[in-house]
Design an enzyme around this catalytic site. Structure first.
Site, PDB file in Angstrom:
ATOM      1  N   LYS A  82      28.470  28.945  42.196  1.00 39.82           N
ATOM      2  CA  LYS A  82      29.795  28.832  41.389  1.00 39.82           C
ATOM      3  C   LYS A  82      29.383  27.416  40.234  1.00 39.82           C
ATOM      4  CE  LYS A  82      33.258  31.923  43.079  1.00 39.82           C
ATOM      5  NZ  LYS A  82      34.244  31.978  43.626  1.00 39.82           N
ATOM      6  N   LYS A 107      22.962  40.937  42.465  1.00 42.10           N
ATOM      7  CA  LYS A 107      24.766  41.658  43.430  1.00 42.10           C
ATOM      8  C   LYS A 107      25.280  42.081  42.084  1.00 42.10           C
ATOM      9  CE  LYS A 107      27.717  38.454  44.011  1.00 42.10           C
ATOM     10  NZ  LYS A 107      29.293  37.901  44.895  1.00 42.10           N
ATOM     11  N   LYS A 160      31.337  39.721  38.594  1.00 41.49           N
ATOM     12  CA  LYS A 160      31.697  39.697  36.675  1.00 41.49           C
ATOM     13  C   LYS A 160      31.074  38.127  36.781  1.00 41.49           C
ATOM     14  CE  LYS A 160      35.970  40.362  39.348  1.00 41.49           C
ATOM     15  NZ  LYS A 160      37.211  40.507  40.032  1.00 41.49           N
TER      16      LYS A 160
END
Ligand code: TYM
Length: 329
Positions: free
Chosen positions: A122, A201, A204
């Site tokens: 992230k 993958k 969002k």
């Protein structure tokens, strides 16, 4: 290829959570929602919750979060969540989640969190490296351990987090005596990683999703825009490296997938494969999508009231044991 559903297990507790951080997508459905719905009525307790505190690590827009929280509840209902057989609740309404987060964080080695791949991933995508993002797995451990959960059906991306929950339960029990149940992840190989429109993958945060609900145009655009290689329409193609084929497999029996794989090798065009994928998607989700568009916010109110109340009772019991174990009672 409908995987066999789980056997009735009257003593098992099963839990799943989804962040309200955008529209639900095919990865959420096949990796989490469907396997969890299959436990409904079979497990002693199946729990579904909206991980809205987790969503705060990436969503800093109150109106967007409010909307996503409201939407996801109706999405669950449209997918087949049955309030007579399972509980649906909101993480932020159960204060024990954050209390247990704190207590667990006092026994969590920094090294364990530093090894968490989701945090690194992230941060690499540009999400702010906050304390909340770093301790995300500890909150997730609290979510799981509060409900004496046996199994947590998730996609592969969450496996490490469930393993951290296991480690923390064992660590806690070693330090303070047998208090917390040690959970197991449950990952179905065939849906462990649903690919997105760019072959990575579906996520969002990668902007590569095929939404479950909402605008038909957006679904069509996403499916027809799936990235493929430059092979010509009639050239033989390799199904194993093609995201369109991987997505087809979610909707097809083994025999149907084998037949399609044969067509690929003979030279089915990508455009035709995508058109058929769109038809399979609409066939599979058509009824759910129609149901979803008929649902209104009021349909969720009683489901949540009951779910929040019952989940709070369960969480409060565990927290009493935890407080006693650590010396806070
Ligand atoms: P989230 O919101 O990213 O995803 C929700 C669920 O969907 C699964 N999933 C996928 N499965 C297969 N292929 C994909 N492309 C794909 N994308 C998403 C995820 O594995 C997950 O099961 N941290 C969690 C939310 C959470 C949670 C929990 C889950 C918080 N506490 C406790 C279980 C138990 C998350 O971000 O999921």
């Amino acid at each position: 290829m409908c995987p066999s559903s789980p056997p009735a297990s009257p003593r098992l507790r099963v839990l799943s959570g989804i962040q309200p951080s955008g529209q639900l997508h095919l990865g959420n459905y096949f990796g989490s929602i469907r396997p969890n719905l299959e436990w409904m009525g079979k497990a002693e307790q199946s729990l579904f919750f909206i991980a809205d505190l987790h969503a705060l690590t990436t969503v800093h827009d109150a109106a967007a979060l409010r909307q996503a929280r409201a939407d996801i509840i109706l999405d669950y209902l449209a997918c087949g969540f049955d309030p007579a057989k399972a509980l649906l609740f909101e993480q932020s309404k159960i204060p024990e989640h954050t209390e247990l987060l704190w207590i667990l964080s006092t026994i969590t080695p920094m090294g364990l969190l530093e090894r968490a791949v989701s945090y690194k991933d992230k941060v690499q995508q540009g999400i702010a490296a906050t304390a909340g993002l770093f301790t995300y797995p500890v909150l997730m451990a609290a979510d799981i351990l509060l409900y004496d959960v046996d199994t947590v059906p998730v996609g592969r991306d969450q496996k490490q987090h469930v393993e951290i929950a296991r480690d923390l339960a064992l660590k806690f029990n070693n330090a303070f005596g047998e208090t917390l149940k040690v959970p197991e992840p449950q990952i179905r190989a065939e849906v462990a990683v649903v690919p997105g429109t760019d072959g990575r993958k579906m996520s969002k945060s990668y902007g590569n999703v095929i939404p479950l609900f909402g605008d038909e145009k957006a679904v069509t655009k996403a499916i027809m825009g799936i990235q493929t290689d430059s092979r010509g329409a009639k050239d033989p193609k390799d199904p194993d490296t093609c995201p369109v084929f991987q997505l087809h497999r979610l909707f097809r029996s083994k025999g149907e997938a084998e037949a399609l794989s044969g067509e690929y090798r003979k030279g089915l065009s990508y455009a035709e494969a995508k058109k058929r994928l769109l038809a399979a998607y609409m066939g599979f989700f058509g009824a759910m999508r129609a149901h979803r568009s008929s649902l209104r916010a009021a349909d969720a109110a009683e489901v949540l009231r009951h779910g929040n109340e019952r989940a709070h009772e369960l969480a409060a019991k565990t927290m009493q044991r935890v407080r006693k174990a650590v010396g806070l009672l």
